[in-house]
Design a protein around this motif. Structure first.
Motif, short mmCIF file in Angstrom:
data_model
loop_
_atom_site.label_atom_id
_atom_site.label_comp_id
_atom_site.label_asym_id
_atom_site.label_seq_id
_atom_site.Cartn_x
_atom_site.Cartn_y
_atom_site.Cartn_z
N LEU A 109 -23.52 36.24 58.27
CA LEU A 109 -22.15 36.67 57.98
C LEU A 109 -22.14 38.12 57.84
N ALA A 110 -20.72 38.64 57.29
CA ALA A 110 -21.13 40.27 57.14
C ALA A 110 -21.75 40.61 55.54
N PRO A 111 -22.20 41.45 55.41
CA PRO A 111 -22.26 42.21 56.52
C PRO A 111 -24.36 42.48 57.77
N ASP A 137 -24.33 39.57 59.98
CA ASP A 137 -23.75 39.37 60.87
C ASP A 137 -24.73 38.95 62.02
N TRP A 186 -24.98 35.72 63.50
CA TRP A 186 -24.64 34.82 63.12
C TRP A 186 -25.75 33.56 63.43
N TYR A 209 -17.67 31.73 59.51
CA TYR A 209 -16.97 33.18 59.52
C TYR A 209 -17.82 34.03 60.36
N GLY A 210 -19.06 33.50 60.80
CA GLY A 210 -20.65 34.03 61.48
C GLY A 210 -19.63 34.67 63.35
N HIS A 256 -16.60 37.57 65.36
CA HIS A 256 -16.79 38.11 66.46
C HIS A 256 -17.70 37.80 67.79
N ASP A 304 -17.70 43.20 51.87
CA ASP A 304 -17.49 43.32 52.95
C ASP A 304 -17.45 41.35 53.81
N GLN A 305 -17.99 40.40 53.12
CA GLN A 305 -17.35 39.24 52.58
C GLN A 305 -15.91 38.64 53.06
N GLN A 343 -14.38 40.02 56.03
CA GLN A 343 -14.48 39.45 56.86
C GLN A 343 -13.69 37.76 57.32
N GLN A 346 -10.22 39.16 57.85
CA GLN A 346 -9.81 38.99 59.59
C GLN A 346 -9.54 37.42 60.19
#
Length: 495
Positions: A20-22, A24, A26, A144-145, A148, A407-408, A411, A414
């Motif tokens: 996960l953020a920050p 990422d 995944w 959430y990962g 993108h 950051d979480q 995310q 987003q």
């Protein structure tokens, strides 16, 4: 009992945070779920409970370590209390994955369908339940990962729970490929191939436009990130400096902004106690033909709300519905208030807002509002996104301190933009303040712990994504059906 199995499960759970953020990374979540599946595929129900408890507790220990910062740094809880309280919080949350481990080992696992579809479906059911129990803690979802990645293309269709299903299914299939007897490995390979096919299909879904841009001029946005520390925020000695800071910052934004936004509880006073200041600010906004929205605590009769209000240029007020336990209300307050300062934080006695609240209306735009923690609830945001032009959220992320929390949180915001095909404005007191497009990409931002103004434009969009229309209901029903089927099939197809 082999201690190494529990250490392995804990290590796998701890690694989930890296997906996960920050960070990422995944793919780590797939390996972590594969490790969990392997740990549970040869256990008794009791062992399954304990191993999944180790997995879950470790994932929360690394993923929400910022709870300690909130308690110790801002709640003035001594370290000797904050450390065990944080540990109890993480271990307590770990009971939810533990129950998953018990149910999987006891009723689901004995069959190919149970080891793959049943494993993934049951995991999602417990993720969903975690969003409701004790007002919910919808943090660290597997999906959430993939904000993108090509799987993100599925988000407007199946939402974050659907993405979590894919991650868990991929992990379960990988576990079969690596650890199952030779006779069962083909089932793992075929399931993994299906997961890869879904991943590939995500590429084309990423290009699909579920919503349409409205042919109207964009809205020019100005946002103030004050970066006022939590220690100063509620200090009376800093009150007038806070008012002046927002006044001066907004003077730079009025001429070029259709809408100026201040963060959650920007003015540290009840609205009616600062009415003369808000009247003055409204005049400044009107003189520049601009609108103003701010977060501000409000009181109606005996009830106090964490609210966001249109001060000028429109109308509407929204009261926060999902309150943070101990931060905005204290469970069993009659018994535990006064024990430590953390249970007596400023503004920790809010009332929950109603579920039938409308949008904020600003210069003819319909804004779907949410406050802080609420952006983490997929269905709450989907409900408000319907018939809106824009998603809008304010927050006070100072509680996270210098941690991975902001950051979480960003995310998750987003992901809500991507799920609903709407652009999103996020304004916080200490960061991250940003404008997000309808694909979940940050267009412009102010980093954490920087005071400054953000300027940008947003576009209204019409139409709905499948997720906006139906929410998480289809994926949860599907997962429930798969769990039931896997339970019935466990004896007819032993493995």
């Amino acid at each position: 009992m082999k201690i190494s199995h529990y250490v392995f499960a804990a290590a796998a759970g701890a690694s989930l945070t890296l997906s996960l953020a920050p960070f990422d990374w995944w793919w780590i979540a797939i390996f972590a779920m594969a490790a969990l599946a392997a740990c549970l595929n040869t256990t008794t129900a009791k062992q399954g409970f304990m191993r999944a408890w180790c997995f879950g507790s470790a994932s929360f220990a690394t993923g929400v370590s910022w709870v300690y910062i909130a308690m110790h740094d801002f709640g003035e809880t001594p370290a000797m209390l904050a450390v065990p309280m944080t540990a109890i919080f993480c271990i307590g949350l770990g009971l939810i994955p533990a129950l998953f481990g018990y149910c999987y080992s006891r009723w689901i696992r004995d069959g190919i369908a149970g080891k793959t579809l049943g494993f993934a479906a049951l995991w999602v059911i417990f993720e969903w339940l975690r969003g409701w129990i004790f007002t919910g803690f919808p943090w660290l979802y597997l999906g959430y990962g993939h904000l993108h990645t090509p799987m993100g293309g599925w988000s407007p269709v199946i939402g974050v729970y659907g993405l979590s299903f894919w991650v868990a299914l991929s992990g379960a299939a990988l576990a079969l490929c690596l650890t199952a007897p030779t006779a069962l490995k083909p089932y793992g390979y075929s399931t993994l191939a299906a997961c890869l096919a879904l991943f590939g299909l995500g590429f084309s879904l990423q290009k699909h436009e579920w919503t349409l841009a409205v042919d109207t001029p964009p809205l020019r946005i100005g946002a103030v990130q004050s970066n006022i520390s939590q220690e100063k925020k509620w200090a009376y000695t800093h009150y007038w400096a806070t008012l002046e800071q927002y006044d001066l910052a907004s003077e730079e934004l009025w001429p070029d902004s259709d809408l100026v936004i201040w963060p959650e509880a920007a003015i540290p006073a009840l609205y009616h106690n600062a009415l003369s200041y808000f009247d003055y600010i409204a005049e400044r906004a009107q003189a520049n033909n601009s609108a103003l929205i701010t977060g501000v605590p409000t009181r109606f009769e005996e009830d106090m709300y964490n609210s966001v209000m249109v001060i000028s240029g429109g109308e509407g007020i929204y009261h926060k519905q999902r309150l943070v336990p101990f931060g905005e209300y204290v469970p069993l307050s009659h018994y535990i208030r006064g024990l430590i300062k953390f249970f007596d934080l400023p503004m920790s006695s809010f009332t929950r807002g109603g579920s039938d609240q409308g949008h904020l209306n600003v210069k003819g735009w319909q804004l779907a509002a949410s406050i802080c923690y609420e952006i983490a609830y997929p269905d709450l945001i989907a409900d408000s996104a319907r018939n809106s032009d824009l998603l809008f959220t304010i927050s006070n992320d100072a509680w996270f301190g210098h941690s991975i929390g902001p950051d979480q949180h960003m995310q998750m915001a987003q992901m809500r933009a991507l799920e609903n095909g709407r652009e999103l404005i996020r304004v916080t007191s200490t960061g991250i303040t940003a404008i997000v497009d309808h694909h979940g990409n940050i267009r412009t931002r102010i980093s954490s712990f920087e005071a400054g103004n953000l300027k940008g434009i947003v576009h209204a969009r019409s139409g709905t994504t499948p997720f906006t229309r139906f929410g998480s209901t289809p994926i949860i029903i599907l997962c429930g059906a798969l769990v039931i089927c896997a339970g019935f099939l466990r004896r007819s197809n032993p493995a």
